[in-house]
Design a protein around this motif. Structure first.
Motif, short mmCIF file in Angstrom:
data_model
loop_
_atom_site.label_atom_id
_atom_site.label_comp_id
_atom_site.label_asym_id
_atom_site.label_seq_id
_atom_site.Cartn_x
_atom_site.Cartn_y
_atom_site.Cartn_z
N PRO A 84 0.85 -1.17 0.01
CA PRO A 84 -0.07 0.09 0.03
C PRO A 84 0.91 1.19 -0.04
O PRO A 84 2.05 1.28 0.63
N ILE A 85 0.11 2.51 -0.55
CA ILE A 85 1.00 3.61 -0.55
C ILE A 85 1.45 4.01 0.60
O ILE A 85 2.58 4.61 0.87
N GLU A 86 0.58 3.76 1.93
CA GLU A 86 1.33 4.28 3.17
C GLU A 86 2.39 3.55 3.74
O GLU A 86 3.02 3.81 4.53
N GLY A 87 2.92 2.35 2.91
CA GLY A 87 3.99 1.50 3.45
C GLY A 87 5.18 1.65 2.65
O GLY A 87 5.99 1.30 3.32
N VAL A 88 5.03 2.44 1.32
CA VAL A 88 6.25 2.34 0.58
C VAL A 88 7.00 3.52 1.07
O VAL A 88 6.42 4.81 1.29
N SER A 89 8.35 3.46 1.02
CA SER A 89 9.18 4.53 1.36
C SER A 89 9.51 5.45 0.19
O SER A 89 9.37 4.97 -1.18
N GLU A 90 9.92 6.79 0.47
CA GLU A 90 10.20 7.52 -0.83
C GLU A 90 11.44 6.85 -1.42
O GLU A 90 11.34 7.05 -2.76
N GLU A 91 12.41 6.36 -0.94
CA GLU A 91 13.44 5.61 -1.49
C GLU A 91 12.78 4.62 -2.53
O GLU A 91 13.43 4.55 -3.39
N GLN A 92 11.96 3.70 -1.97
CA GLN A 92 11.67 2.68 -2.60
C GLN A 92 10.71 3.36 -3.87
O GLN A 92 10.97 2.71 -5.23
N ILE A 93 9.78 4.34 -3.73
CA ILE A 93 9.32 4.71 -4.99
C ILE A 93 10.13 5.24 -6.25
O ILE A 93 10.27 5.08 -7.27
N HIS A 94 11.43 5.70 -5.51
CA HIS A 94 12.30 6.58 -6.49
C HIS A 94 13.05 5.14 -7.20
O HIS A 94 13.24 5.32 -8.52
N ARG A 95 13.44 4.24 -6.45
CA ARG A 95 14.05 3.15 -7.19
C ARG A 95 13.09 2.56 -8.13
O ARG A 95 13.56 1.98 -9.23
N GLN A 96 11.92 2.27 -7.64
CA GLN A 96 10.99 1.61 -8.92
C GLN A 96 10.77 2.51 -10.14
O GLN A 96 10.77 1.95 -11.15
N PHE A 97 10.74 3.84 -9.84
CA PHE A 97 10.55 4.72 -11.28
C PHE A 97 11.76 4.68 -12.05
O PHE A 97 11.94 4.86 -13.12
N ASP A 98 13.01 4.62 -11.16
CA ASP A 98 14.58 4.87 -11.81
C ASP A 98 14.59 3.52 -12.52
O ASP A 98 15.06 3.58 -13.76
N VAL A 99 14.09 2.47 -12.33
CA VAL A 99 14.29 1.15 -13.08
C VAL A 99 13.19 0.94 -14.22
O VAL A 99 13.51 1.01 -15.39
N ASN A 100 11.92 1.11 -13.93
CA ASN A 100 10.81 0.62 -14.81
C ASN A 100 10.51 2.00 -15.61
O ASN A 100 9.88 1.76 -16.86
N VAL A 101 10.58 3.07 -15.31
CA VAL A 101 10.44 4.43 -16.16
C VAL A 101 11.66 4.97 -16.78
O VAL A 101 11.92 5.01 -18.03
N TYR A 102 12.50 5.60 -15.70
CA TYR A 102 13.86 6.29 -16.17
C TYR A 102 14.65 5.16 -16.89
O TYR A 102 15.34 5.52 -18.05
#
Ligand SMILES: NC(=O)c1ccc[n+]([C@@H]2O[C@H](COP(=O)([O-])OP(=O)(O)OC[C@H]3O[C@@H](n4cnc5c(N)ncnc54)[C@H](OP(=O)(O)O)[C@@H]3O)[C@@H](O)[C@H]2O)c1
Length: 270
Positions: free
Chosen positions: A89-107
């Protein structure tokens, strides 16, 4: 001279199956992966180059592309496939985890395009295939971050195809449904939150069960080969979507939501 494909995330799953199918079809294959020690044994073939490449690092991508062009002369098809799933859930994910997810999958997809485009543009020829997902169409519970990355990839490719059209560089989106790969285990990261503990346990079980019963990645590789060779101008190719896309499209939203929530509830009970 045979054609060449450059693949990211070729160590396992869809990337590996695609590398094998193209190789067996006579293509030259640049199989890139974070750690070349993970290469499959058949990759020692003369028509396969195994290259280290981390899609979070533009320098690493540029170097792998340069080496591929030096060996094969050109890249006809680039397959931007590397990715993993950040769930929870959004409330459980850290900002660092979100960055890493976008870093790999989108950037990572943007970086791959930036690496291969200059040579394709100079030659006025090329095809870039990106692995999206049915999650690029449909929202799913407990993976808002992963699903957002695939929606972002859809927008990125649908927009970028216009700027590349004058240079005869075509862009395509591969949209797999559930496929039996490492995706629900090794490539799944789960964020925790005590309030959602029961739903998280159910979500983990549901994703593992669904993918264990899903088609093999070889089925998706066949779709990628079709995308690379059918000469059509299509943007999106679904690959083994199961019934979900049709149900999402044609059922009233109320019924769709009820169905997904029931599936989650049933998984929690088992
Ligand atoms: N399986 C499904 O049900 C499904 C459905 C729709 C879409 N997809 C998409 O399909 C793609 C491939 O996943 P898969 O199902 O084949 O799972 P997989 O077997 O786990 O493969 C994921 C691949 O991505 C690579 N990767 C992860 N982070 C990377 C990074 N920073 N740089 C380079 N490579 C990296 C992994 O390499 P390492 O070996 O180095 O970890 C691995 O080769 C992903 O984009 C995924 O979102 C999968």
């Amino acid at each position: 001279m045979s054609k060449s494909i450059f693949i990211t995330g070729a160590s396992s799953g869809i990337g590996l199956a695609t590398a094998k199918l193209f190789h067996d079809a006579g293509w030259q294959v640049a199989a890139t992966m974070r750690d070349p020690k993970d290469a499959a044994s058949w990759m020692t073939s003369d028509r396969c180059e195994v290259l280290a490449c981390d899609v979070t690092d533009q320098g690493s991508l540029d170097a792998a592309v340069k080496e591929t062009i030096a060996v094969f002369g050109k890249i006809d098809v680039a397959f931007a496939n590397a990715g993993y799933g950040l769930n929870g859930p959004i409330e459980g994910v850290s900002e660092e985890q979100i960055h890493r997810q976008f870093d790999v999958n989108v950037y990572g997809v943007a970086r791959t395009i930036k690496a291969v485009a200059p040579d394709m543009r100079a030659r006025e020829d090329g095809l870039i295939i990106t692995t999206s997902s049915i999650g690029g169409i449909i929202g799913m519970p407990l993976s808002p971050m992963y699903i957002s990355t695939k929606h972002a990839v859809e927008g990125l490719i649908e927009s970028a195809r216009f700027e590349f059209a004058p240079f005869n560089i075509k862009l395509r989106l591969l949209q797999p449904g559930g496929i039996k790969t490492d995706f629900s285990r090794r490539s799944a990261e789960w964020a925790d939150h005590p309030v959602y503990a029961e739903a998280i346990t159910a979500g983990k079980k549901m994703s593992v069960d669904l993918l264990d019963a899903a088609p093999a990645p070889a089925k998706v590789a066949e779709v990628v080969l079709k995308m690379a060779t059918d000469g059509k101008g299509r943007l999106r190719y679904l690959a083994k979507p199961g019934p979900y896309v049709a149900m999402y499209k044609y059922l009233p939203d109320r019924l769709w939501r009820w169905m997904i929530q029931m599936a989650l509830r049933n998984a929690a009970k088992t």
